[in-house]
Structure formats: structure tokens, C-alpha cells
Design an enzyme around this catalytic site. Structure first.
Site, PDB file in Angstrom:
ATOM      1  N   ASN A  31       8.036   6.677  -5.298  1.00 59.57           N
ATOM      2  CA  ASN A  31       8.360   6.266  -3.925  1.00 59.57           C
ATOM      3  C   ASN A  31       9.866   6.040  -3.867  1.00 59.57           C
ATOM      4  OD1 ASN A  31       8.703   5.079  -1.452  1.00 59.57           O
ATOM      5  ND2 ASN A  31       7.579   3.195  -1.946  1.00 59.57           N
ATOM      6  N   LYS A  33      11.681   5.430  -1.311  1.00 62.17           N
ATOM      7  CA  LYS A  33      12.110   4.522  -0.235  1.00 62.17           C
ATOM      8  C   LYS A  33      13.277   5.160   0.542  1.00 62.17           C
ATOM      9  CE  LYS A  33      10.270   0.844  -3.049  1.00 62.17           C
ATOM     10  NZ  LYS A  33      10.287  -0.541  -3.478  1.00 62.17           N
ATOM     11  N   HIS A 119       2.699  -0.260   2.519  1.00 61.29           N
ATOM     12  CA  HIS A 119       3.624  -0.787   1.508  1.00 61.29           C
ATOM     13  C   HIS A 119       4.067  -2.194   1.919  1.00 61.29           C
ATOM     14  CE1 HIS A 119       7.064  -1.286  -1.093  1.00 61.29           C
ATOM     15  NE2 HIS A 119       6.569  -0.310  -1.830  1.00 61.29           N
ATOM     16  N   GLU A 121       6.813  -3.575   1.892  1.00 57.27           N
ATOM     17  CA  GLU A 121       8.045  -3.614   2.682  1.00 57.27           C
ATOM     18  C   GLU A 121       7.743  -3.366   4.161  1.00 57.27           C
ATOM     19  OE1 GLU A 121      10.147  -0.822   0.227  1.00 57.27           O
ATOM     20  OE2 GLU A 121      10.205  -2.327  -1.370  1.00 57.27           O
ATOM     21  N   GLU A 191       0.360  -3.472  -5.791  1.00 63.44           N
ATOM     22  CA  GLU A 191       1.783  -3.744  -5.985  1.00 63.44           C
ATOM     23  C   GLU A 191       2.047  -5.224  -5.702  1.00 63.44           C
ATOM     24  OE1 GLU A 191       4.149   0.200  -5.568  1.00 63.44           O
ATOM     25  OE2 GLU A 191       4.160  -0.833  -3.661  1.00 63.44           O
ATOM     26  N   GLY A 197      10.905  -4.262  -7.358  1.00 64.91           N
ATOM     27  CA  GLY A 197      12.371  -4.238  -7.356  1.00 64.91           C
ATOM     28  C   GLY A 197      12.997  -5.455  -8.005  1.00 64.91           C
ATOM     29  N   SER A 237       8.152  -2.570 -10.622  1.00 68.03           N
ATOM     30  CA  SER A 237       9.015  -2.497 -11.805  1.00 68.03           C
ATOM     31  C   SER A 237       8.374  -1.738 -12.960  1.00 68.03           C
ATOM     32  CB  SER A 237       9.450  -3.901 -12.248  1.00 68.03           C
ATOM     33  OG  SER A 237      10.195  -4.526 -11.214  1.00 68.03           O
TER      34      SER A 237
HETATM   35  P1  13P Z   1       9.979  -0.727  -8.068  1.00 68.09           P
HETATM   36  O1  13P Z   1       9.382   0.231  -9.079  1.00 68.09           O
HETATM   37  O2  13P Z   1      11.406  -0.440  -7.770  1.00 68.09           O
HETATM   38  O3  13P Z   1       9.705  -2.152  -8.420  1.00 68.09           O
HETATM   39  O4  13P Z   1       9.212  -0.450  -6.677  1.00 68.09           O
HETATM   40  C1  13P Z   1       7.832  -0.387  -6.673  1.00 68.09           C
HETATM   41  C2  13P Z   1       7.407   0.070  -5.353  1.00 68.09           C
HETATM   42  O5  13P Z   1       7.584  -0.607  -4.357  1.00 68.09           O
HETATM   43  C3  13P Z   1       6.760   1.387  -5.271  1.00 68.09           C
HETATM   44  O6  13P Z   1       6.165   1.595  -4.028  1.00 68.09           O
END
Ligand code: 13P
Length: 278
Positions: A31, A33, A119, A121, A191, A197, A237
Site C-alpha cells: 500500500n 498511500k 484503512h 487512515e 492492521e 508507520g 510496520s
Molecule cells: P506501515 O507498513 O508503513 O506501518 O503501514 C501499514 C499500512 O498501513 C498498510 O496499509
């Protein structure tokens, strides 16, 4: 170690089932983003496209920003590279006066196979609730897309010991009214918000506990067969250093990778870790 379909425990009264010799699909999805320029996107897919590809029991997926999808699909097609492409979101309506939005059928007709829905976010920054996400899943499936539906608890929710309740609500409300046939085209990504992140990863045991719970929930709401074949990915992560240990867990069927999917070496290493379980 092959990932045979065997699971135990889970929510109360769930009867453990085994499916000897059957395997469910391992999926590693990147992903991106809202990152990378168009040129960097094509360089990145060119670089890892030469090194990794999907196979019978494993699928590699990349979810770039929507405007890049057609070019990346074309790049994979021209190189005969078997990597699927996905969007990161879609609107819940099929079409209409929604300036700036992208519909599920636009993604599908641009060559995407998957779309990420729910997601954290989007839940946090765009106030997307389970009911809306349920509509988005329905619209995406109608457009012929496969769905990666994300769930996960915040740090506060984990500290308050509400993790499983939060997951239960997100899963059951998100997939409400879907048929068993619909669910064959749905992947769930666990997640934990506190691991996204942040560099902090759920321990393999923490991930396994929630994954097993999700599988048992699906079994309760649909059937043991549907649950047994559902791929459940871990995200938060995930890196080359922890991917193997996480995917080794009985109910962890791959990863949804953020930051590490923006580096071809790290993404390739994570795919290789996943391939070692085939
Ligand atoms: P990270 O791997 O950067 O922690 O992000 C995970 C994520 O949100 C994948 O959708």
C-alpha cells in the site's frame, strides 16, 4: 512449513475444523498511500516486477495512487509479470456528481483487481464508518473487484482491553449481508492502528490471537469453509526483519505493507519470506 488449514480456539463454541492438504492463498500487498512520483512509481514496479511474481498459492499485489494504475497494469502486462494491482479506496456509489472521487468501476476498468477499503487512515481522517464501508464493499464487489477490508484497534482501545470487541464490530458490520460467494473475493487485513508507520509491530502472538479471532468470527457468521479459505493479512510496520515470524503464524496469511513497499529491496525480501511458506 505449509500453511495447512487447521485452526483451533477462537470465540466460544467454535468447533475446530481441519481441511487436510488444503491451502489458502498467501498474499503480500504493498500500500503506497499518497507517496512517490509517477516516474518513481514506474521505476519501483519495474524493479520489483522483475524479481517477484504471483504463483498458484500466492499473490503479489501493489496498490499505487489511482492515477498510476493504468500505466502500472500496462507495464506488468508488457513484461508478462504476474502482479495484481489495486486501488486504495473507492466511492460507495457507482457513479454520479462526486467531484474528485474515484468509483469502483473506474478502478476495475483501469485494470485494478483489488481495492483497499476501510484503512484506518480513511476511518480516522475521513470519518469512514462501518456502515459506509459495508456499502463500499458491496459496490466494489458489484464492479468485479476483490476487496482488502482493513480492521484494527487504536492504542487506547488495546490498553482498555477492547481489542476483540472493536474487531468484532468492524468485521461484522463491514461484511454485513455479504454472501459466502461474496466473501470468496474478500481479504481481511488486521492492521493495529498503533503499529502503522510507527516502527512498532504487533508480536507474532498478538497478531495470531486477533487473526484466529477474526477467522472464528467469520466461521460463526458464515461457515467454517468460508473462514478456512479466507486470507487474513497482517499490516503495521511489516519489514524483512519481522515478516517471516509473522507469516509463520497459523492464521497470518501474508501482509499489507506500507513503508517497506516503497523500497524494492525490502518489498522483494518480504515477498521471499512469504514464499518460503508455500
Ligand atoms: P506501515 O507498513 O508503513 O506501518 O503501514 C501499514 C499500512 O498501513 C498498510 O496499509
Amino acid at each position: 512449513m505449509p500453511k495447512c488449514l487447521k485452526y483451533s480456539g477462537g470465540i466460544a463454541n467454535y468447533e475446530a475444523r481441519t481441511y487436510p492438504g488444503m491451502k489458502r492463498k498467501i498474499i503480500v500487498a504493498g500500500n503506497w498511500k499518497m507517496n512517490v512520483s509517477y516516474d518513481e512509481a514506474l521505476r519501483l514496479t519495474g524493479a520489483f516486477g522483475k524479481e517477484v511474481s504471483s504463483s498458484n498459492n500466492m499473490e503479489v499485489v501493489v496498490c499505487p495512487p489511482a492515477p498510476y494504475i493504468p500505466s502500472i497494469v500496462q507495464q506488468f502486462e508488457m513484461g508478462n509479470q504476474n502482479i495484481s494491482v489495486g486501488g486504495q479506496n473507492c466511492h460507495h456509489e457507482q457513479k454520479g456528481a462526486y467531484t474528485g472521487e474515484v468509483s469502483a468501476s473506474m478502478l476495475a476498468s483501469s485494470g485494478a483487481k483489488y481495492v483497499i477499503i476501510g484503512h484506518s487512515e480513511r476511518r480516522a481522517q475521513f470519518n469512514e464508518r462501518n456502515e459506509l464501508l459495508n456499502k463500499k464493499i458491496g459496490t466494489a464487489l458489484e464492479a468485479g473487484l476483490h476487496v482488502i477490508y482493513c480492521v484494527g484497534e487504536t492504542l487506547e482501545e488495546r490498553r482498555a482491553d477492547h481489542t476483540l470487541q472493536v474487531i468484532k464490530t468492524q468485521v461484522t458490520e463491514g461484511i454485513a449481508n455479504l454472501t459466502s460467494q461474496d466473501l470468496e473475493k474478500v481479504v481481511i487485513a488486521y492492521e493495529p492502528v498503533w503499529a502503522i508507520g510507527t516502527g512498532e509491530t504487533a508480536s507474532p502472538a498478538q497478531a495470531q490471537e486477533v487473526h484466529a479471532y477474526i477467522r472464528a468470527l467469520i466461521a460463526t457468521y458464515t461457515s467454517a469453509e468460508v473462514a478456512a479459505f479466507l486470507s487474513i493479512l497482517y499490516g503495521g510496520s511489516m519489514k524483512p526483519a519481522n515478516a517471516r515470524e509473522l507469516i509463520a503464524q497459523q492464521d497470518v496469511d501474508g501482509g499489507l505493507v506500507g513503508g517497506a513497499s516503497l523500497d524494492e529491496h525490502q518489498f522483494i525480501a518480504i515477498v521471499r519470506s512469504a514464499q518460503s511458506f508455500l
